[in-house]
Design a protein around this motif. Structure first.
Motif, mmCIF file in Angstrom:
data_model
loop_
_atom_site.group_PDB
_atom_site.id
_atom_site.type_symbol
_atom_site.label_atom_id
_atom_site.label_comp_id
_atom_site.label_asym_id
_atom_site.label_seq_id
_atom_site.Cartn_x
_atom_site.Cartn_y
_atom_site.Cartn_z
ATOM 1 N N PRO A 99 -2.429 35.086 6.181
ATOM 2 C CA PRO A 99 -1.477 35.144 7.299
ATOM 3 C C PRO A 99 -0.687 33.864 7.509
ATOM 4 C CG PRO A 99 -3.735 35.011 8.111
ATOM 5 C CD PRO A 99 -3.817 35.252 6.645
ATOM 6 N N SER A 100 -1.068 32.785 6.819
ATOM 7 C CA SER A 100 -0.280 31.557 6.912
ATOM 8 C C SER A 100 1.141 31.769 6.404
ATOM 9 C CB SER A 100 -0.957 30.427 6.132
ATOM 10 O OG SER A 100 -1.066 30.755 4.754
ATOM 11 N N VAL A 101 1.381 32.864 5.664
ATOM 12 C CA VAL A 101 2.725 33.159 5.185
ATOM 13 C C VAL A 101 3.694 33.352 6.355
ATOM 14 C CG1 VAL A 101 2.445 35.676 5.090
ATOM 15 C CG2 VAL A 101 4.016 34.554 3.497
ATOM 16 N N LEU A 102 3.149 33.727 7.518
ATOM 17 C CA LEU A 102 3.976 33.962 8.702
ATOM 18 C C LEU A 102 4.471 32.670 9.329
ATOM 19 C CD1 LEU A 102 1.850 36.782 10.380
ATOM 20 C CD2 LEU A 102 4.015 37.050 9.139
ATOM 21 N N LEU A 103 3.959 31.539 8.882
ATOM 22 C CA LEU A 103 4.309 30.261 9.490
ATOM 23 C C LEU A 103 5.413 29.540 8.718
ATOM 24 C CD1 LEU A 103 0.721 28.970 10.373
ATOM 25 C CD2 LEU A 103 2.216 30.501 11.664
ATOM 26 N N GLY A 104 5.843 30.102 7.611
ATOM 27 C CA GLY A 104 6.879 29.467 6.812
ATOM 28 C C GLY A 104 8.277 29.838 7.272
ATOM 29 N N ASP A 105 9.261 29.231 6.660
ATOM 30 C CA ASP A 105 10.662 29.508 6.992
ATOM 31 C C ASP A 105 11.182 30.757 6.295
ATOM 32 O OD1 ASP A 105 10.835 27.211 8.593
ATOM 33 O OD2 ASP A 105 11.334 25.954 6.870
ATOM 34 N N ASP A 106 10.591 31.079 5.159
ATOM 35 C CA ASP A 106 11.048 32.221 4.362
ATOM 36 C C ASP A 106 9.917 33.233 4.260
ATOM 37 O OD1 ASP A 106 12.492 33.900 2.771
ATOM 38 O OD2 ASP A 106 12.220 32.728 0.928
ATOM 39 N N ILE A 107 9.861 34.155 5.218
ATOM 40 C CA ILE A 107 8.775 35.141 5.268
ATOM 41 C C ILE A 107 9.180 36.358 4.447
ATOM 42 C CG2 ILE A 107 7.364 36.602 6.759
ATOM 43 C CD1 ILE A 107 7.969 34.628 9.036
#
Length: 298
Positions: free
Chosen positions: A258-266
């Motif tokens: 779920p850390s993918v949700l914290l990036g700029d490019d989801i």
């Protein structure tokens, strides 16, 4: 879970770990400077003022409580991620989980006239077997001095572990008198409760709790810290509040961490990626090799 070697453990770890293991609690004085505690308390002042008294005999009708503390004050992270505290938490819970997670952060204000709290064990929030392993570790940080008169936390030494299966015979509690900057650490299986406030002053504290990474936490961390909030946390803190998987594949988002949700490019359509423990990864690989050999010999 990866464990630090003894030589890399923070100062005071060995004595504190022994006390937790043998007595179910310990006091760690002067872990943080009093000015840091004061800054945290100042940030909480308007929230306490706006928060109504609790309802119910357990929370206490003369008590105010609120959570989501990492977004109430930037100083909270220093308490949550204190190196000695994190080492103790990982040592106590690590044998039973892949990662630990934040169970809750809660500020508590006990007002004059508050009665003795019902003695309890915080592990009892989960209807699961007791006495076999630890579910959580609690840390009480006083924001004002804790005394016998103003409702300091009461601890029943030796009431933890398998003794949690015993209903009576835990003796008289100890009064955990302590000052701001000190941390009161106790296991989720340790019997405890707030004392009665017999003074004319309020008693304030902050409880920070950590639990096994595969449990449902007391405080819903993803609601407390949605992605637009958590993306401003440093990566380890974001992981602690739930933006990481617990192997195998637990707590994923669309099959990925779920850390993918914290990036700029989801990514709109991420592809699922295995998150397995080494033993599971090897078992799956061995199964695939055996399958390939059978197909090759057919």
């Amino acid at each position: 879970m990866t464990h630090l070697s003894q030589s890399l453990m923070p100062a005071g770890f060995e004595a504190a770990s022994d006390a937790l293991r043998n007595q179910g609690w310990c006091l760690l004085p002067e872990l943080l400077p009093k000015n840091v505690v004061a800054a945290l308390a100042t940030d909480f002042d308007p929230v306490f003022a706006a928060t109504p008294f609790c309802e119910g005999d357990f929370y206490g009708a003369r008590t105010r409580r609120f959570g989501s503390l990492l977004k109430r004050s930037s100083h909270t992270a220093a308490f949550v991620q204190h190196p000695l505290i994190m080492a103790l938490v990982k040592d106590a819970l690590g044998p039973w989980c892949d990662t630990v997670q934040l169970n809750l952060t809660q500020a508590i204000e006990i007002h004059p006239g508050a009665p003795l709290q019902f003695p309890h064990r915080d592990q009892d929030m989960w209807p699961a077997p007791k006495g076999e392993f630890e579910y959580l570790v609690n840390v009480m940080w006083p924001l004002t001095s804790f005394t016998r008169a103003n409702g300091a936390t009461l601890i029943y030494p030796g009431s933890h572990g398998r003794q949690a299966l015993v209903d009576e015979g835990h003796g008289e509690p100890l009064v955990a008198s302590c000052c701001p900057g000190t941390a009161l650490v106790f296991l989720g299986s340790t019997l405890h409760g707030a004392g009665a406030n017999l003074t004319i002053e309020t008693r304030r504290g902050m409880i920070v709790s950590y639990c096994l990474g595969w449990l449902k936490p007391y405080e819903n961390q993803w609601l407390a810290y949605p992605p637009e909030v958590a993306r401003h946390f440093e990566p380890e803190l974001a992981g602690l509040v739930g933006y990481r998987q617990h192997r195998p594949n637990l707590g994923n988002y669309e099959g990925v961490c779920p850390s993918v949700l914290l990036g700029d490019d989801i990514p709109e359509h991420p592809g699922a990626i295995d998150a397995l423990r080494p033993d599971q990864r090897e078992a799956v690989a061995a199964h695939r090799r055996a399958q390939a050999e059978r197909e090759g010999g057919a």
